[in-house]
Motif scaffolding. Structure first.
Motif, PDB file in Angstrom:
ATOM      1  N   ASP A  35      13.638  -0.284  34.991  1.00 27.13           N
ATOM      2  CA  ASP A  35      14.664  -0.833  34.092  1.00 27.13           C
ATOM      3  C   ASP A  35      15.559   0.265  33.533  1.00 27.13           C
ATOM      4  O   ASP A  35      16.781   0.127  33.491  1.00 27.13           O
ATOM      5  N   THR A  36      14.956   1.371  33.124  1.00 27.18           N
ATOM      6  CA  THR A  36      15.731   2.497  32.600  1.00 27.18           C
ATOM      7  C   THR A  36      16.628   3.071  33.695  1.00 27.18           C
ATOM      8  O   THR A  36      17.793   3.391  33.450  1.00 27.18           O
ATOM      9  N   GLY A  37      16.100   3.186  34.906  1.00 21.09           N
ATOM     10  CA  GLY A  37      16.894   3.665  36.035  1.00 21.09           C
ATOM     11  C   GLY A  37      18.088   2.765  36.304  1.00 21.09           C
ATOM     12  O   GLY A  37      19.195   3.244  36.550  1.00 21.09           O
ATOM     13  N   ASP A  39      19.607   0.900  34.105  1.00 22.09           N
ATOM     14  CA  ASP A  39      20.558   1.129  33.013  1.00 22.09           C
ATOM     15  C   ASP A  39      21.368   2.402  33.256  1.00 22.09           C
ATOM     16  O   ASP A  39      22.573   2.440  32.990  1.00 22.09           O
ATOM     17  N   CYS A  40      20.712   3.425  33.781  1.00 23.60           N
ATOM     18  CA  CYS A  40      21.401   4.687  34.072  1.00 23.60           C
ATOM     19  C   CYS A  40      22.420   4.503  35.197  1.00 23.60           C
ATOM     20  O   CYS A  40      23.538   5.026  35.113  1.00 23.60           O
ATOM     21  N   VAL A  41      22.052   3.762  36.226  1.00 23.87           N
ATOM     22  CA  VAL A  41      22.992   3.486  37.321  1.00 23.87           C
ATOM     23  C   VAL A  41      24.187   2.704  36.782  1.00 23.87           C
ATOM     24  O   VAL A  41      25.338   2.996  37.131  1.00 23.87           O
ATOM     25  N   ALA A  42      23.938   1.740  35.906  1.00 20.58           N
ATOM     26  CA  ALA A  42      25.031   0.964  35.313  1.00 20.58           C
ATOM     27  C   ALA A  42      25.958   1.870  34.503  1.00 20.58           C
ATOM     28  O   ALA A  42      27.188   1.714  34.549  1.00 20.58           O
ATOM     29  N   LYS A  43      25.393   2.830  33.793  1.00 16.92           N
ATOM     30  CA  LYS A  43      26.208   3.771  33.005  1.00 16.92           C
ATOM     31  C   LYS A  43      27.069   4.633  33.924  1.00 16.92           C
ATOM     32  O   LYS A  43      28.245   4.870  33.649  1.00 16.92           O
ATOM     33  N   CYS A  71      16.693  10.168  32.081  1.00 16.72           N
ATOM     34  CA  CYS A  71      16.213   9.158  33.020  1.00 16.72           C
ATOM     35  C   CYS A  71      14.841   9.546  33.589  1.00 16.72           C
ATOM     36  O   CYS A  71      14.672  10.651  34.106  1.00 16.72           O
ATOM     37  N   PRO A  72      13.868   8.650  33.511  1.00 16.15           N
ATOM     38  CA  PRO A  72      12.515   8.977  33.974  1.00 16.15           C
ATOM     39  C   PRO A  72      12.334   8.901  35.489  1.00 16.15           C
ATOM     40  O   PRO A  72      11.291   9.248  36.000  1.00 16.15           O
ATOM     41  N   VAL A  73      13.347   8.435  36.192  1.00 22.76           N
ATOM     42  CA  VAL A  73      13.250   8.308  37.646  1.00 22.76           C
ATOM     43  C   VAL A  73      14.378   9.093  38.303  1.00 22.76           C
ATOM     44  O   VAL A  73      15.421   9.339  37.704  1.00 22.76           O
ATOM     45  N   LEU A  74      14.153   9.497  39.533  1.00 25.73           N
ATOM     46  CA  LEU A  74      15.171  10.189  40.309  1.00 25.73           C
ATOM     47  C   LEU A  74      16.090   9.142  40.915  1.00 25.73           C
ATOM     48  O   LEU A  74      15.631   8.227  41.593  1.00 25.73           O
ATOM     49  N   LEU A  75      17.385   9.252  40.638  1.00 22.13           N
ATOM     50  CA  LEU A  75      18.345   8.276  41.132  1.00 22.13           C
ATOM     51  C   LEU A  75      18.996   8.786  42.412  1.00 22.13           C
ATOM     52  O   LEU A  75      19.603   9.855  42.415  1.00 22.13           O
TER      53      LEU A  75
END
Length: 121
Positions: A35-37, A39-43, A71-75
């Protein structure tokens, strides 16, 4: 066909099994990271949206740095965006250099002997 949910670890192994609770906590952590990832992609996508005024490269760089730190995941998208930012930065520097060279050239044309270049009438 009808979609069916998978049973929770507690349902599959019983509520008293300590491994069920650990599995459940791990699954929740993974879902939270996803979910956090998202949100980061959306940003990132929001910052990449051109509203007709162009994209502010410095603001985008700042946003990327914040996302990388939080971000806790690698995008996977991050590498592509960073390459685009680097290319845009090189292009911007090239444009600035050309404009500055042109301004220096104009200044040397008018400073030489005090003559101003004017259009013939």
């Amino acid at each position: 066909g009808k979609a069916h949910a998978l049973p929770t670890p507690e349902e599959a192994f019983g509520r008293r099994d300590p491994s069920a609770r650990t599995m459940s906590e791990n699954m929740n952590s993974i879902i939270d990271a996803i979910d956090t990832g998202r949100d980061c992609v959306a940003k990132i996508l929001k910052n990449l949206k051109d509203d007709g005024e162009g994209i502010e490269v410095e603001d985008l760089k700042k946003s990327i740095k914040e996302i990388e730190q939080s971000c806790p995941v690698l995008l996977a998208e991050m590498d592509t965006v960073k390459r685009q930012i680097e290319e845009a930065s090189r292009w911007e520097e090239s444009m600035d250099s050309n404009v500055n060279r042109g301004a220096d050239s104009d200044a040397s044309d008018t400073d030489a002997g005090g003559d101003t270049i004017t259009e013939k009438k």
